[in-house]
Design an enzyme around this catalytic site. Structure first.
Site, PDB file in Angstrom:
ATOM      1  CG  LEU A 193      -1.930  -1.163   1.230  1.00  0.00           C
ATOM      2  CD1 LEU A 193      -2.813  -1.079   2.465  1.00  0.00           C
ATOM      3  CD2 LEU A 193      -2.819  -1.160  -0.011  1.00  0.00           C
ATOM      4  CB  ILE A 200       2.287 -13.473 -18.127  1.00  0.00           C
ATOM      5  CG1 ILE A 200       2.340 -13.044 -19.587  1.00  0.00           C
ATOM      6  CG2 ILE A 200       3.700 -13.757 -17.641  1.00  0.00           C
ATOM      7  CD1 ILE A 200       1.029 -12.586 -20.166  1.00  0.00           C
ATOM      8  CB  CYS A 247      15.885 -10.328 -27.159  1.00  0.00           C
ATOM      9  SG  CYS A 247      16.798 -11.774 -26.578  1.00  0.00           S
ATOM     10  CB  CYS A 301       5.767 -16.049  -2.040  1.00  0.00           C
ATOM     11  SG  CYS A 301       5.944 -15.495  -3.719  1.00  0.00           S
TER      12      CYS A 301
END
Lengths: 594, 211
Positions: free
Chosen positions: A59, A98, A160, A175
């Site tokens: 937050l 994704i 790339c 995590c």
């Protein structure tokens, strides 16, 4: 109500913007800022994807989220918040990973542009490949503390994301720290957090207990959201801070040990999905550990204290060290009075003892080889918190690069670093460099005298007559460090090398290969070969392409931190940042947390 | 920062960003001052005014979403014109940040701030151009500096010992510094004939002269 946004954009670009369809990967620190910027610039068709749920620690910078949203999907809430100030936005939110095969090449082909706002290497690699396969421009970015950077990746035009090997990742998602550490550094970070939770200033960003809302733990993203909500509500009811809990037990070392290395580990084991592909952790029992045979031969205790720091002890010894340091720290805390807090200091023996023992015990639990106090001290010393405004700046830069691409000016895109400095400062970690052309005339490119050569910053190397094979002499009088840089230029593109280094493509031909690196052997010699890319005609400025979430410091102090304090005389080959990273890994690694 | 009260003037694009950053960081109080009304262009310039706010006072329209960013900050909205505020108004703040202000108004406010030891910041945005200015008066601060380890001469030391001593001495010290900022008046009117100014001229971006 639709207000024409052209303003500074010009009608053609404004039209392109309004029509463009964008994919934003990640709705966290950079993602929130980016969504806001995109919408205010006039982009209205945006797909945003994020597998994570909102945590209270987000937050302070992910401003599209409020306390009431904790536990909900980031992508979904981000969309709702944006609609509050721009209801006409056409945003599609995906609470998903994704890397899910549903998002195939066809999916990526729908987009005009893809923008990454990720926090991990694996996802970045994946998106990189998908964008190449779909031939969609990708804008890659990352931040770490005050530093950040933005890179444009377009197949056939620029290199790339995976063209150059990247140094070890420096930001770790919560995590990883709390649930699934796989490297010593994760355990060290955990131990530092633990120190703060128990003795210092408690920080929502530094949770150590198992994370029930870990998206990886759930079988379905929706389940993750439900778990997150449940754990949040649970927390509301039973929320006792770690410090309060510890106080209530009188900072009993055995109780602490049991909670951290047995009970919490057992809890993690119940989150079975996490351990399908990983070696599960093994809980430690205090009594069992005490009964272990001492496996460190006694004679080592007699060696000088100088060597002791470099020893790796056994579990029993670390358990003992843990217990002892907890006692000492408890006393320190009590001495300071009510509401006191200790500040972690790597030079404070008991604080360092605590982190050494806690980290090692955790490493052992997760089947990693334990480390010496010396190694841990080096790694523990440098950790950078996330800073909201860095994300804001980077998001702004992403949008600017996006606008360039849309106006067909992809050749003007360049890698932008959070702090613009010349190559020698970053790559060779010089603090006050002097660079001159080694051609007898001694033309000065960069002077350590402030302001003397600032005008040169924006000029091309070719302006100074630097061509293939020119040598530049760089030296830093403060560091007593001299370097001879060979500038190379190559016209040939080897078969296996697919991508060229970022640069201006001359109008006449297609992207002109100016690929020097493969010829220049040494790992990561790309970095030093940067000057050579600039020798291609119509070349761009001297900006550096760097690793994903590391920016550069022009701050002299930071440069000092990074540099090796050794003398290099007449080093003919190009020195490499990567090589240096490997060597300095033990000492000056800067680690950032998202 | 946690104890500071800040005044922010002008709630257009730049003002909204400043408000967001300050509120997220967690200052004690932020007063948003703006006498303009929300125009359609404003809704595309900043993200604090919710949809349907056209016609409302800009500061007041931004209040709710600004406060939601961090409930612990005391956020206020003031719909008056900054040019009508007396000197006494400014002295209740520790720092002042002005945007969308006329040059004369900025000079006046900087003068008041400078006089009262209030930190002054100004900035504005014009399409792709923008600027930021800071006048922190006589500013004391502390910087962390690493002690550069001196290269040990090998001499007598046994190998491992000497090496470690060198590596371990990455200590940091806190160094006190003081910088004197120049007031806005002087920044806008440099004497270009002086040598020092001429040297600085080379480094000055042409944007400076647009102001």
């Amino acid at each position: 109500m639709s207000v024409p946004v052209s303003g500074p954009l010009g009608s053609e670009l404004a039209e392109a913007v309004a029509q463009a369809r964008l994919l934003v990967v990640g709705a966290g620190g950079i993602g929130c800022e980016l969504l806001k910027d995109l919408v205010l610039t006039g982009f209205s068709n945006i797909d945003v994807i994020d597998l994570d749920t909102i945590d209270v620690s987000n937050l302070n910078r992910q401003f599209l989220f409020q306390k009431k949203h904790v536990g909900r999907s980031k992508a979904q809430v981000a969309k709702e918040s944006v609609l509050q100030f721009y209801p006409e936005a056409n945003i599609i939110a995906y609470h998903d990973s994704i890397m899910n095969p549903d998002y195939n090449v066809e999916f990526f082909r729908q987009f005009t542009l893809v923008m990454n706002a990720l926090d991990n290497r694996a996802a970045r690699n994946h998106v990189n490949r998908m964008c190449l396969a779909a031939d969609v421009p990708l804008i890659e970015s990352g931040t770490a503390g005050y530093l950040g950077q933005v890179t444009v990746i377009k197949k056939g035009v620029t290199e790339c994301y995976e063209c150059h090997p990247k140094p070890t990742q420096k930001t770790f998602p919560g995590c990883t720290i709390r649930n699934t550490p796989s490297e010593p550094i994760h355990c060290i970070v955990w131990a530092k957090y633990l120190f703060n939770q128990l003795f210092g200033e408690e920080d929502a960003d530094q949770e150590v207990s198992p994370d029930r809302a870990d998206p990886e733990a759930a079988w379905e993203p929706a389940e993750a959201e439900a778990r997150a909500r449940a754990s949040n509500e649970d927390g509301e009811i039973k929320r006792v801070s770690t410090k309060e809990w510890a106080k209530s037990t009188g900072y009993d070392p055995v109780k602490l040990f049991t909670k951290l290395f047995k009970d919490d580990i057992r809890y993690l084991l119940t989150m079975d999905k996490l351990w399908r592909k990983r070696k599960p952790p093994v809980p430690l029992d205090w009594a069992e550990v005490q009964n272990q045979e001492k496996s460190v031969p006694d004679q080592q205790n007699e060696s000088s204290s100088v060597l002791k720091d470099q020893q790796v002890l056994d579990v029993k010894s670390y358990a003992h060290l843990f217990s002892k340091s907890v006692e000492t720290l408890r006393l320190h805390l009590a001495e300071k009075g009510d509401g006191a807090e200790l500040i972690w200091d790597k030079d404070d023996p008991s604080a360092m003892d605590f982190v050494t023992s806690a980290a090692n015990l955790r490493m052992h639990v997760f089947s990693m080889n334990m480390k010496s106090r010396f190694d841990i001290k080096s790694m523990a010393g440098n950790i950078i918190p996330a800073i909201a405004t860095t994300n804001a700046i980077i998001a702004g830069l992403i949008v600017l690069e996006g606008l360039k691409i849309l106006s067909g000016k992809i050749d003007q895109c360049r890698t932008v670093s959070g702090n613009k400095t010349l190559i020698v400062k970053e790559k060779f970690a010089m603090v006050a460099p002097d660079v001159q052309i080694d051609d007898g005339k001694g033309t000065i490119l960069i002077s350590s005298e402030e302001g003397e050569t600032e005008a040169n910053n924006h000029r091309k190397l070719s302006d100074f007559g630097i061509r293939n094979g020119t040598r530049l002499q760089a030296d830093d009088f403060l560091q007593d460090y001299t370097l001879l840089i060979n500038v190379l230029h190559s016209e040939d593109l080897e078969k296996d090398v697919e991508f060229e280094v970022v640069g201006d493509a001359p109008e006449k031909v297609g992207p002109k290969p100016s690929e020097p690196t493969s010829k220049n052997i040494t790992n990561g010699s790309d970095d030093g070969a940067q000057p050579s890319t600039s020798t291609a005609p119509d070349q761009d400025d001297l900006y550096i392409i760097d690793s994903e979430d590391e920016g550069h410091s022009s701050n002299a102090d930071e440069a000092e931190n990074k540099s090796l304090k050794r003398k290099l005389e007449d080093k003919e080959c190009v020195s490499t940042k990567r090589a240096r990273m490997e060597q300095t890994e033990e000492q000056d690694e800067i680690i950032a947390l998202d | 920062m946690r104890a500071s009260r800040v005044l922010l003037v002008g709630l257009r694009g730049l003002g909204a960003e400043v408000a967001k950053n300050l509120i997220l960081a967690g200052v004690r109080g932020l007063t948003m001052l703006d006498h303009h009304q929300v125009s359609p262009e404003d809704t595309r310039a900043q993200f604090l005014v919710p949809a349907g706010s056209v016609g409302r006072n800009r500061a007041e329209a931004s209040l709710e979403r600004a406060q939601n960013l961090n409930p612990m900050v005391d956020v206020k909205a003031d719909p008056e014109n900054v040019e009508s505020k007396p000197e006494a108004f400014f002295t209740q703040f520790d720092a002042v940040c002005v945007t969308c202000c006329s040059r004369d108004a900025m000079l006046r406010i900087d003068h008041i701030c400078h006089k009262n030891g209030i930190k002054f910041f100004a900035g504005d945005v014009f399409g792709y151009h923008g600027y930021a200015f800071a006048d922190l008066g006589e500013h004391d601060f502390v910087e962390e500096k690493t002690k550069v380890a001196k290269a040990n001469s090998p001499a007598v030391e046994d190998g491992p010992g000497a090496k470690r001593a060198k590596l371990d001495s990455a200590e940091t010290t806190m160094v006190k510094k003081r910088v004197r900022f120049c007031p806005l008046k002087d920044a806008l009117n440099p004497d270009w004939s002086s040598e020092q100014a001429q040297a600085a001229l080379k480094r000055t971006s042409s944007d400076f002269f647009l102001l």
